[in-house]
Design an enzyme around this catalytic site. Structure first.
Site, PDB file in Angstrom:
ATOM      1  CE1 TYR A 194      11.582  -4.421 -12.443  1.00 14.62           C
ATOM      2  CE2 TYR A 194      11.603  -4.429 -15.092  1.00 14.62           C
ATOM      3  CZ  TYR A 194      10.970  -4.496 -13.752  1.00 14.62           C
ATOM      4  OH  TYR A 194       9.704  -5.056 -13.660  1.00 14.62           O
ATOM      5  CE  LYS A 248      10.710  -5.450   3.038  1.00 16.81           C
ATOM      6  NZ  LYS A 248       9.368  -5.583   3.989  1.00 16.81           N
ATOM      7  CG  ASP A 264       6.061  -5.457   3.885  1.00 18.15           C
ATOM      8  OD1 ASP A 264       5.624  -3.469   3.708  1.00 18.15           O
ATOM      9  OD2 ASP A 264       6.150  -6.169   4.305  1.00 18.15           O
ATOM     10  CG  ASP A 309       6.354  -5.110 -13.530  1.00 18.51           C
ATOM     11  OD1 ASP A 309       5.256  -4.912 -13.978  1.00 18.51           O
ATOM     12  OD2 ASP A 309       7.038  -6.184 -13.299  1.00 18.51           O
ATOM     13  CG  ASP A 360       0.251  -6.717 -13.334  1.00 18.93           C
ATOM     14  OD1 ASP A 360       1.116  -5.592 -15.051  1.00 18.93           O
ATOM     15  OD2 ASP A 360       0.382  -8.046 -14.165  1.00 18.93           O
TER      16      ASP A 360
END
Ligand code: NAD
Ligand code: IPM
Ligand code: MN
Length: 359
Positions: A141, A186, A219, A243, A247
């Site tokens: 970001y 990751k 993942d 983020d 959701d």
């Protein structure tokens, strides 16, 4: 007590859910004899329209001077041209950075009365109680961005100090809860993730040997979160993974409109906001679910003002309102935003008031 609360309604449904939450806060303040001063400021698209800047200096300064900040949401189609020079979301990011809010707490606790709203089988949801700690001021970001005729790039970078502080926050939280921390990364691909994993192992070994630490790749984590959500306690991850994961996690609770958040840093001021956005598809209709923002005010009372009893009052009132099926459309009900807030006020427990007088 006296407290200055800056309210940043923002765009879309932001002003609708912020007004609903402020109405609940005002009632709680009245009952408990607190003097909360609410100061509204512009952020996001409306701030671009009015000041040509998504985070005017006066807004950031007011936030710095406040005891706490309550935010609705920013963004919308009006400001979403990919070639626009300035975007509402930049205001939100600059505020998080400017206030040093590196730890974003996003609790996920499906309510028994709203299980039908979730696409996940109810038997998987009972007992789910998770807090995601999302790193909020670093990673892709905030890295350097480039754009040329031939392509574009976004740099993902993290310093050791940035990783350490958010991990410590998550370890402490896990210690207070069920003693289980899952760190999501990751590390099979990203160097920042390998550094993150190294630091998590070191801090776990040296400072939190009592906390069980596991690592999970992002993942497969998105899959496990839906398949066995009850197994998780605290989940910590970097900015963008957090983020996306939250959701997704909102579907355990049944609606994005149910997930609150607290953004905390080294200073005393925190920002409290629902995890959802400005919902342009329903903005202006008065039908947005205000519970995520109302629950964010409970986090505000707890984390910034130290008013635990009052925070619990709000949480119990939302719990009771949901039990009474006081639902907005996203949960299969018919209540307006204002009616849902009124339902919470109507369910504020009487004994909170008495308990406070006794203290
Ligand atoms: P969104 O979260 O705004 O909406 C996604 C879906 O969830 C929509 O169908 C919406 O109607 C629904 N929804 C969200 N909140 C709801 C609520 N309280 N009650 C009922 N339904 C609700 O995500 P999006 O559509 O991808 O983004 C829209 C804009 O919001 C974009 O400009 C984005 O950048 C911005 N955004 C802002 C924030 C923030 O201010 N913190 C967070 C996320 C997205
Ligand atoms: C959120 C939002 C923001 C984010 C956007 C609007 C910048 O999605 O608060 O979750 O990505 O952090
Ligand atoms: Mn988001």
């Amino acid at each position: 007590m006296q407290a200055n609360i800056v309210v940043l309604p923002g765009d879309g449904i932001g002003p609708e859910v912020a007004a609903a939450a402020v109405s609940v806060l005002k009632e709680v303040a009245r009952r408990h004899g607190h003097e909360f001063r609410f100061e509204e400021r512009d952020i996001g698209g409306i701030a671009i329209d009015r000041h040509g800047n998504p985070l005017p200096d006066a807004t950031l300064q007011a936030c710095k001077d406040a005891d706490a900040v309550l935010l609705g949401a920013v963004g919308g189609p009006k400001w979403s041209d990919p070639n626009a020079k300035v975007r509402p979301e930049q205001g939100l990011l600059a505020m998080r950075k400017g206030l040093g809010l590196y730890a974003n707490l996003r609790p996920v606790k499906p309510h028994p009365a709203a299980l039908d709203a979730s696409p996940i089988k109810p038997h998987l949801l009972t007992g789910v109680d998770i807090v995601v700690v999302r790193e909020l001021t670093g990673g892709i970001y905030f890295g350097e961005k480039t754009r040329s005729a031939d392509g574009a790039s976004d740099l993902c970078s993290y310093s050791v100090a940035e990783i350490e502080r958010v991990l410590r926050h998550a370890f402490r939280l896990a210690r207070e809860r069920r003693g289980f921390l899952v760190s999501v990364d990751k590390a099979n691909v990203l160097e920042t993730s390998r550094l993150w994993r190294d630091i998590a192992n070191r801090i776990g070994r040296e400072e939190f040997p009592d906390v069980r630490l596991e690592h999970q790749l992002i993942d497969s984590m998105t899959m496990h979160l839906l398949a066995k959500p009850r197994e998780y306690d605290v989940i910590v991850t970097e900015n963008m993974f957090g983020d996306i994961l939250t959701d997704e996690a909102s579907m355990l609770a049944g609606s994005l409109g149910l997930l609150p958040s607290a953004s905390l840093g080294e200073g005393k001021v925190g920002v409290y906001e629902p995890i959802h956005g400005s919902a342009p598809d329903i903005a202006g209709k008065g039908i947005a679910n205000p519970y995520a923002t109302i629950l964010s005010t409970a986090m505000l009372l707890r984390h910034s003002l130290g008013l635990e009893a009052e925070a619990a009052c709000i949480e119990r009132a939302v719990d009771a309102a949901l039990n009474a099926k006081a639902f907005t459309g996203d949960l299969g009900g018919k209540l307006s935003t204002g009616e849902a807030a009124q339902a919470v006020i109507a369910h504020l427990p009487a004994d909170c008031y008495v308990a406070e007088l006794r203290d």
